[in-house]
Design an enzyme around this catalytic site. Structure first.
Site, mmCIF file in Angstrom:
data_model
loop_
_atom_site.group_PDB
_atom_site.id
_atom_site.type_symbol
_atom_site.label_atom_id
_atom_site.label_comp_id
_atom_site.label_asym_id
_atom_site.label_seq_id
_atom_site.Cartn_x
_atom_site.Cartn_y
_atom_site.Cartn_z
ATOM 1 N N ASN A 111 0.841 -1.193 0.000
ATOM 2 C CA ASN A 111 0.000 0.000 0.000
ATOM 3 C C ASN A 111 0.878 1.247 0.000
ATOM 4 O OD1 ASN A 111 -1.547 1.882 2.514
ATOM 5 N ND2 ASN A 111 -2.414 1.713 0.482
ATOM 6 N N SER A 180 -16.723 8.613 9.334
ATOM 7 C CA SER A 180 -17.160 7.957 10.571
ATOM 8 C C SER A 180 -16.130 6.948 11.068
ATOM 9 C CB SER A 180 -18.507 7.258 10.360
ATOM 10 O OG SER A 180 -18.377 6.122 9.514
ATOM 11 N N HIS A 265 -7.393 6.327 0.435
ATOM 12 C CA HIS A 265 -6.048 5.801 0.160
ATOM 13 C C HIS A 265 -5.758 4.480 0.875
ATOM 14 C CE1 HIS A 265 -1.991 6.080 -1.281
ATOM 15 N NE2 HIS A 265 -1.451 6.243 -0.095
#
Length: 286
Positions: A111, A180, A265
């Site tokens: 990532n 949230s 992301h």
């Protein structure tokens, strides 16, 4: 689902590779089977467990040996200043880890910065990689549509230079689509990680001066990658532009791209269930 904790899976190993001598790498490990190494991003306070704790259990249950590696200069791994582009240096550390643990080949999941690491590993050590899974990887140069650096990267560097709880909150608000999900628990955990290792923050900025983001670009070499590749992206990513996913798709011979709507992301975290299902299916059947 397998119940795992950070402490029960925590391990250290010393690596010896170009640029690393008896260098301590921290990692979390669980499961048996083909090895999947998960590589985290480059934000302040990042680490293997915090990036992938929503993924490790399902992958273990699916029959994989999972390693969540803390990159050099992050979390519990040793501090370091890098003179070369970070994706390449991190790739050497992955090889060092694999050598130390007698792992011949591994699937890589990366990532952001971890995606840049995985790309560099696939280029430098093609015989050591199985399949390649990328989520919004860095290291792909300019964008056709978005001004660079993007909003999230600017906040990331601000947080490195002037760490504060408020800047961390601002960065996470850009990081995630679903606001949230930004709980006090998430904020506090990341803030504590940032405060634990102030040397890591200072060294990241020094390294960025020695080898800025512009040096990370491996676009010209993407055609060399032969590993089967699964690319995922958040449609609403404000750190790395979506058109970089098309660069990968166009240039890597055996690649496919999945875009998550309502996703920032951190696809493996925001859409963990779907991400786990898609990637496990790719590992099993592609």
């Amino acid at each position: 689902m397998t119940a795992l904790t950070e402490s029960s899976t925590s391990k250290f190993v010393k690596i010896n590779e170009k640029g690393f001598s008896d260098f301590n790498i921290h990692y979390n490990e669980a499961g048996n089977g083909e090895t999947v190494i998960m590589l985290h991003g480059g934000g302040p306070g990042a680490g293997g467990w915090s990036n992938y704790y929503r993924n490790v259990g399902p992958f273990v249950d699916a029959g994989y040996r999972v390693i969540l590696k803390d990159s050099p200069g992050f979390n519990k791994s040793d501090a370091v200043v890098m003179d070369e582009q970070r994706g390449l240096v991190n790739a050497r550390a992955v090889k060092g880890l694999m050598d130390a643990l007698d792992i011949d080949r591994a699937h890589l999941v990366g990532n952001s910065m971890g995606g840049a690491t995985a790309l560099n590993f696939a280029l430098e050590y093609p015989d050591r990689i199985g399949k390649l899974i990328l989520m919004g990887p860095g290291g792909l140069g300019p964008s056709m549509f978005a001004p660079m650096p993007m909003e999230g990267i600017k906040l990331l560097f601000k947080l490195y230079a002037e760490p504060s709880y408020e800047t961390l909150k601002q960065m996470l608000q850009v990081f995630l689509y679903d606001q949230s999900l930004i709980t006090e628990e998430l904020l506090q955990g990341r803030w504590e990680a940032i405060q634990r290792q102030p040397e890591h923050l200072k060294n990241f900025l020094i390294s960025a001066q020695k080898a800025p983001l512009s040096t990370w670009d491996v676009t010209a070499r993407l055609g060399e990658i032969k590993a089967k590749t699964f690319i995922t992206w958040g449609r609403d990513d404000r750190f790395v532009p979506l058109d970089h996913g098309l660069k990968l798709l166009w240039n890597i011979d055996d690649a496919r791209l999945h875009v998550f709507s309502k996703c920032g992301h951190w696809a493996q975290w925001e859409h963990a269930d779907e991400f786990n299902r898609l990637v496990i299916d790719f590992l099993r059947h592609a």
